[in-house]
Design an enzyme around this catalytic site. Structure first.
Site, short mmCIF file in Angstrom:
data_model
loop_
_atom_site.label_atom_id
_atom_site.label_comp_id
_atom_site.label_asym_id
_atom_site.label_seq_id
_atom_site.Cartn_x
_atom_site.Cartn_y
_atom_site.Cartn_z
N HIS A 11 -1.10 7.62 7.69
CA HIS A 11 0.11 7.08 8.60
C HIS A 11 1.06 7.92 8.82
O HIS A 11 2.13 7.71 9.58
CB HIS A 11 0.80 5.87 7.80
N LYS A 21 0.91 -1.07 -0.01
CA LYS A 21 0.04 0.04 0.20
C LYS A 21 0.85 1.28 0.11
O LYS A 21 1.99 1.33 0.61
CB LYS A 21 -0.73 0.00 1.19
N HIS A 45 0.30 6.96 2.98
CA HIS A 45 -0.40 7.95 2.77
C HIS A 45 -0.48 8.87 4.07
O HIS A 45 -0.14 8.38 5.16
CB HIS A 45 -1.77 7.90 2.21
N1 ARG Z 1 -0.75 -2.07 10.27
C1 ARG Z 1 -1.81 -1.58 11.20
C2 ARG Z 1 -2.50 -0.67 10.36
O1 ARG Z 1 -1.90 0.23 9.59
C3 ARG Z 1 -1.35 -0.90 12.33
C4 ARG Z 1 -0.60 -1.97 13.37
C5 ARG Z 1 -0.42 -1.34 14.50
N2 ARG Z 1 0.44 -2.24 15.64
C6 ARG Z 1 0.12 -3.47 16.12
N3 ARG Z 1 0.95 -3.99 17.08
N4 ARG Z 1 -1.14 -3.76 15.95
O2 ARG Z 1 -3.75 0.01 10.67
#
Ligand code: ARG
Length: 584
Positions: A151, A145, A148
């Site tokens: 994040h 992805k 953007h």
């Molecule tokens: N990749 C996930 C997202 O973009 C966030 C992960 C956050 N960290 C975790 N340990 N769950 O929504």
């Protein structure tokens, strides 16, 4: 350099005016009334800061002593006021049962500025984190992805908290918990095998992968065979099939290469990229443990932990087809982090949409008997929308981070070309200012507030913005450069008694408290706001007071204040992840 000899070190470290005032009260109290059985510490705790500095810097409400002394507050205040005399106090007044203390302006400026410059880059820090470890999970982007603005907050809040913890002596471990697991990767490989080729993806990066994925979903509606292909490839990834893993790892590499460009621009780093897939072989022990502890129950073929008692939906650990879920991997990750880093604190910087997920995660850890679940904290923050709409590629409301950053840099470059055509390192400064504007914008508000993104505001360089603070820092630098050796004289701190200088000094004194609160509340915006306050106070001071006056003592004092402000602006900006160019 100013004469450091005028400040004895033991004096400098005794900047605690509050405690000093409390000691004076305590001594006068004992002299006037004998031992009243009141500790100096209780007196310090009862001291108030008057809302208006015309009423003094500290006020002591004497009714606090009425009961013990069996006297009325007015009388106590009068009796004590007469008995207090100290060099650091210019005046002590008894007013309506209050004792008002006025700190001598010159002494105050001398001590605050002396301490700030003496401690330099360590001013405001303490070693409260020494020997302790904090794990910070931030940015945690998803593979295939594009990066953007959704994040941006997790990346920059996490980065700032990382720096703040290090500042207080913590051992900090930054983890990018990559979203690199899920059935979509099977689909992507299937699409790649059908329509893709190596060179196109290598050249087009994440955009090409997204295209393949979009095409897969579109064609899968017509052709059900595709879905089976996708599933089959995902199964191959799970089973460790070499071809599947090779393509999958390559997708990851391509995504990370794209992301790293953005991280480089932002100056963000990580100590670990252990993402979701890293936990593939670490979940079984967790599932076994849940089973052994009787926490896992079957529900329509799936395995869940029931959380009804705590008002939450069940935590889904295994789907009926045996597949693990997001929370299963997070349970394994939490345990792995505890085992590996033995953290004292584990922060998850993730948007509030995942509030429930983290409440469930921490509750399951608690039920498993991991009492360190208390050390885990979800640092949640608001959502980014665009024109009031949630970010979506489909609606065209998604803003890619590299686009945003590049536009910001271009804008900064144009302004520099116009206003400072002779600047030596224009490209570098344009990058620092452009990025600074965006990061500052992101960290300006309390983190829980939603952000409605606007190009205009993110790229605004006036008012309470990063470039404004950066500019103030550069201006302070230019004042000091122009002064050259002119500040070698002994500062006359009485020259800093005017309200504008005093406002700056007061802010400098508050710096340590602000940082402490920011780290304790995981709230970088406190540092952002502070930098604006300090820049504004300094600009007022500069407007009202000429620095390069003839009187050497006054000049040296004003330069000393300027040097302290420059140091703190730079430090504050660093702690929120913004660079401070020397010249703009
Ligand atoms: N990749 C996930 C997202 O973009 C966030 C992960 C956050 N960290 C975790 N340990 N769950 O929504």
């Amino acid at each position: 350099m100013y004469n450091r000899g005028i400040l004895k070190t033991d004096e400098v470290h005794n900047m605690d005016f509050k405690q000093a005032v409390a000691n004076e009260i305590w001594t006068a109290l004992n002299a006037a009334f004998g031992d009243a059985g009141i500790a100096a510490g209780d007196i310090a705790a009862a001291l108030e800061i008057p809302p208006d500095t015309a009423l003094g810097d500290y006020a002591f409400p004497c009714f606090r002593l009425s009961k013990a002394l069996r006297k009325n507050p007015m009388m106590i205040a009068d009796a004590l006021a007469g008995g207090i005399r100290a060099d650091f106090l210019s005046k002590v007044e008894a007013v309506k049962g209050y004792l008002n203390f006025f700190i001598d302006r010159a002494t105050y400026a001398e001590k605050v500025l002396g301490l700030c410059l003496e401690q330099g880059a360590r001013y405001g820090a303490d070693d409260s984190g020494a020997g302790k470890t904090v794990v910070l999970d931030y940015s945690s982007i998803n593979i295939a992805k594009r990066f953007h603005i959704g994040h941006l907050s997790t990346t920059m809040i996490g980065n700032s908290l990382y720096r703040l913890h290090k500042f207080f002596g913590w051992n900090a471990v930054g983890v990018n918990h990559l979203g690199d697991w899920g059935t979509q990767f099977g689909k992507m490989i299937a699409a790649y095998k059908r329509w893709g080729d190596h060179d196109t993806v290598a050249a087009g990066g994440v955009d090409e992968m997204v295209k393949l994925y979009v095409r897969f979903n579109a064609e899968a509606e017509q052709d059900p065979a595709l879905a089976d292909e996708g599933r089959a490839w995902f199964k191959k990834i799970e089973d460790g099939d070499p071809e599947a893993l090779e393509i999958f790892n390559w997708f990851k590499e391509v995504t990370l290469k794209d992301a790293e460009r953005v991280y480089d621009l932002l100056g963000v780093t990580f100590d670990s990229y252990a993402g979701e897939s890293f936990y593939n072989d670490k979940m079984q022990p967790v599932i076994d443990e849940l089973k052994a502890k009787g926490l896992l129950i079957e529900d329509k073929g799936a395995q869940i932990v029931d959380l009804q008692e705590w008002g939450m939906p069940p935590a889904l650990i295994l789907r009926s087809d045996g597949a693990t879920l997001y929370i299963t991997r997070d349970l394994a990750a939490a345990k792995y982090r505890k085992d590996t880093y033995n953290f004292d604190k584990s922060l998850y910087v993730v948007a509030y949409q995942q509030d429930l997920h983290f409440r469930q995660l921490f509750k399951v850890l608690e039920l498993m008997g991991c009492d360190w679940y208390r050390q885990c904290e979800h640092v949640s923050f608001g959502m980014v929308s665009f024109g009031g709409e949630s970010l979506s590629t489909r609606k065209g409301t998604v803003v890619y981070l590299d686009d945003l950053l590049n536009q910001a840099i271009e804008k900064a470059r144009a302004i520099i070309d116009e206003k400072s055509p002779d600047l030596a390192n224009k490209d570098e400064v344009a990058r620092q200012v452009g990025i600074g504007a965006v990061v500052f914008f992101d960290l300006y508000n309390n983190r829980i507030k939603d952000i409605d993104f606007s190009w205009e505001r993110a790229l605004n360089f006036d008012g309470e913005t990063g470039p404004y603070v950066q500019y103030t820092h550069a201006r302070a630098g230019s004042v000091l450069r122009k002064a050259g050796d002119a500040d070698a004289s002994k500062p006359d701190f009485a020259a800093l008694s005017d309200p504008y200088s005093q406002d700056v000094v007061r802010l400098i004194e508050q710096f340590p408290e602000v940082l402490k609160a920011a780290v304790n509340r995981s709230e970088p915006s406190m540092v952002t706001r502070y930098s604006v306050d300090l820049a504004q106070a300094f600009n007022k001071f500069y407007y009202e007071n000429k620095v390069m006056v003839d009187d050497p003592g006054t000049r040296a004092a004003r330069l000393m204040l300027t040097r302290a402000v420059k140091q703190l602006l730079k430090q504050a900006l660093y702690l929120i992840g913004v660079e401070a160019p020397e010249r703009m």
